[in-house]
Scaffold this active site. Structure first.
Site, PDB file in Angstrom:
ATOM      1  N   GLU B 190       0.838  -1.201   0.000  1.00  0.00           N
ATOM      2  CA  GLU B 190       0.000   0.000   0.000  1.00  0.00           C
ATOM      3  C   GLU B 190       0.875   1.255   0.000  1.00  0.00           C
ATOM      4  O   GLU B 190       2.069   1.190   0.305  1.00  0.00           O
ATOM      5  CB  GLU B 190      -0.849   0.050   1.288  1.00  0.00           C
ATOM      6  CG  GLU B 190      -1.602  -1.199   1.612  1.00  0.00           C
ATOM      7  CD  GLU B 190      -2.894  -1.314   0.815  1.00  0.00           C
ATOM      8  OE1 GLU B 190      -3.434  -0.269   0.405  1.00  0.00           O
ATOM      9  OE2 GLU B 190      -3.352  -2.442   0.587  1.00  0.00           O
ATOM     10  N   LYS B 205      -3.723 -12.118  11.800  1.00  0.00           N
ATOM     11  CA  LYS B 205      -3.989 -13.446  11.246  1.00  0.00           C
ATOM     12  C   LYS B 205      -3.580 -14.534  12.233  1.00  0.00           C
ATOM     13  O   LYS B 205      -4.280 -15.531  12.410  1.00  0.00           O
ATOM     14  CB  LYS B 205      -3.245 -13.618   9.923  1.00  0.00           C
ATOM     15  CG  LYS B 205      -3.811 -12.755   8.796  1.00  0.00           C
ATOM     16  CD  LYS B 205      -2.880 -12.780   7.595  1.00  0.00           C
ATOM     17  CE  LYS B 205      -3.443 -11.978   6.424  1.00  0.00           C
ATOM     18  NZ  LYS B 205      -2.400 -11.736   5.397  1.00  0.00           N
TER      19      LYS B 205
END
Lengths: 347, 347
Positions: B190, B205
């Site tokens: 990003e 995660k």
């Protein structure tokens, strides 16, 4: 919901013993995952065992008809191996309305169409996670985890014996004969290793995986098969240093324009490829899905507890469906027969 | 059996579009695996789309209450991302008796206990394969494929951005800043890469995976987290040549005598370890089962079709249970709350 699921363990060798051990150790977990207790009602073995070994309340028999004829038994876990009496027992069990879990690659390879034809006609399930890849949950991945994909290529290191030998040859510069001897010593090769060395074991496993992907039985006879015994004089050091590669016995199934092509042969694998670090007795399978891309699974392809782990995950998945009354509603979960496979010649 | 399962797609961005595409392309296959047709009744998006894009017969709305309030909708596929309105929509949908498929790691990380507490109270299912590991069927492996195991250690390369950067630094001797720039160019980073670079994404995660294994929620706050931004001046060549290792950002969860310890940090991985060949944007997770031993799954952790593949496998698995009337009979399949996790401090 059924208040209890009753199973019969057929075979009390290495995997049978491991499966009974896991069923006991994980009793509470199995019950919560199935939604009902799973009772081992019968144990079939060649000789009766001491009750202390088998557990109280487990009936023993040396005659497989006893378990097939017991109307209370929901599922038979076939761990006797070989083609007979395994085939006859499975067929009679399906006729008697029982579901099957099996770790028996040999019987599936030889009698696939008979077994699954009957299972589908009778709305029974036959699960066989342990028959390919031992502890690696490859069947579950093909059937469920990658259910949103079409699988058009499978490649794998499916035989631990040959992978162990190749690893020792490459990493320690051992000649083929010495590496084979060491594999025997480590318990990874049989006295007569032909079945592993010549790629027959890998071909049988590949035919099962390709059949799951193709949705129709592709017999091991269609696999072009070349083992590792002709690698005696191969210069492994040259391959590693100059070609920056390692040699692996790969089993590959591909859907091409001509049809499915299945082959097992020694293959150069670049050192940076994930397969290159699959060492010793480990197995790996790569599935190419049209959506997920390449997905690889890696783990122990054999051994008492890894194989028993696969048998137990089948028992859990199947017994949950038995408990909630849906087992066999959908025939697809074993082998979806909705496509016709065209099997191309390998040349 | 239900004659049809109706779902609503909430969100029509990258993954929403991919999921609709796969649902259409695999229509016959999905129906045979579910046992009933799966109809997309609603599409929720910010702006109405041309019918040619969405398909005939799909109703469109920009107000999530329309899909939550439709009593015909069995399942909402939440692909809008972020915490709000995703959280409120999921909560209201569960209250309205709907099952959920979501790819939304952020909402699960922040509202796990609320969402799963409600799901269990209402006997509804919440599946989230796409939230961890993209196309890698890791949730399915934890829940089903390795169901016969206790998982006491999880280790993985869970973030594609950092793995891409580290691979380029190591294989091409690039400085950190150049590798980051290339990751941006390739679409793997990003504009503000903090979330990935500092290990926050991997920590979220990991907390989800560890929670599945532990059977209770372990928040990302408990993860000791160190990213790769301090590796600027690390001599990658020395690590490769002298230590015969590579640097990977590993996420590790371990059940110890003191409790679960979760950590994300750069780690030396020997070149022969399977993790060493997990390159570029790929992800891998290794699960240590008490029976199966180490099982590794490898694949694309992000991207339109890999993520959509995971969403579709959840849709298939869930809709089959909706079709045969068993969805939610067993609460365990989301997060089994049968153990209390003790979370140890990492020091």
């Amino acid at each position: 919901m059924k208040s209890k699921v009753r199973i019969a363990l057929a075979g009390f060798g290495v995997v049978g013993g491991g499966t009974l051990q896991l069923l006991r150790e994980h009793k509470a977990d199995v019950e919560s995952r199935v939604g009902a207790p799973v009772e081992v009602k019968w144990l079939l073995s060649r000789k009766k065992k001491p009750a202390s070994l088998v557990g109280a309340g487990v009936r023993q028999t040396t005659n497989w008809r006893d378990i097939v004829n017991d109307p209370e038994v929901d599922c038979i876990v076939e761990l006797i191996g070989g083609t007979e009496p395994a085939r006859t027992m499975i067929v009679e069990a399906l006729r008697a309305g029982k579901h099957i879990v099996t770790a028996n690659k040999a019987v599936l390879s030889k009698h696939w169409n008979e077994i699954f034809g009957l299972a589908q006609a009778r709305h029974k399930l036959v699960y066989f996670e342990a028959a390919v890849g031992g502890g690696v949950p490859i069947g579950q991945a093909l059937n469920e985890g990658l259910a949103g994909n079409r699988i058009r290529k499978i490649a794998g290191i499916l035989n631990g014996t040959t992978n162990y030998i190749l690893t020792r040859m490459q990493e320690e510069d051992l000649p083929y004969a010495t590496a084979l001897k060491e594999a025997r010593k480590a318990g990874f090769a049989e006295a007569d290793p032909t079945f592993d060395i010549e790629g027959i074991d890998a071909a049988q496993k590949l035919s099962i995986l390709a059949s799951l992907a193709a949705g129709v039985w592709i017999s091991p006879e269609h696999v072009h098969c070349e083992g590792i015994s002709r690698l005696h004089d191969t210069d492994m050091r040259l391959i590693q240093d100059r070609l920056r590669s390692v040699v692996k016995l790969l089993a590959i199934a591909e859907s091409t324009e001509k049809g499915w092509i299945l082959r097992v042969h020694p293959t150069l694998v670049p050192r940076k490829h994930p397969f290159a670090n699959v060492r010793n007795e480990f197995n790996a399978v790569s599935l190419h899905g049209n959506a997920a891309g390449d997905v690889m699974l890696y783990g122990k392809g054999a051994g008492r507890l890894p194989t028993s782990s696969a048998v137990l995950s089948d028992i859990i998945f199947l017994c949950r469906q038995i408990a909630n009354g849906t087992a066999g509603e959908l025939p697809y979960v074993t082998c979806p027969p909705h496509r016709k496979a065209i099997i191309a010649r390998f040349d």
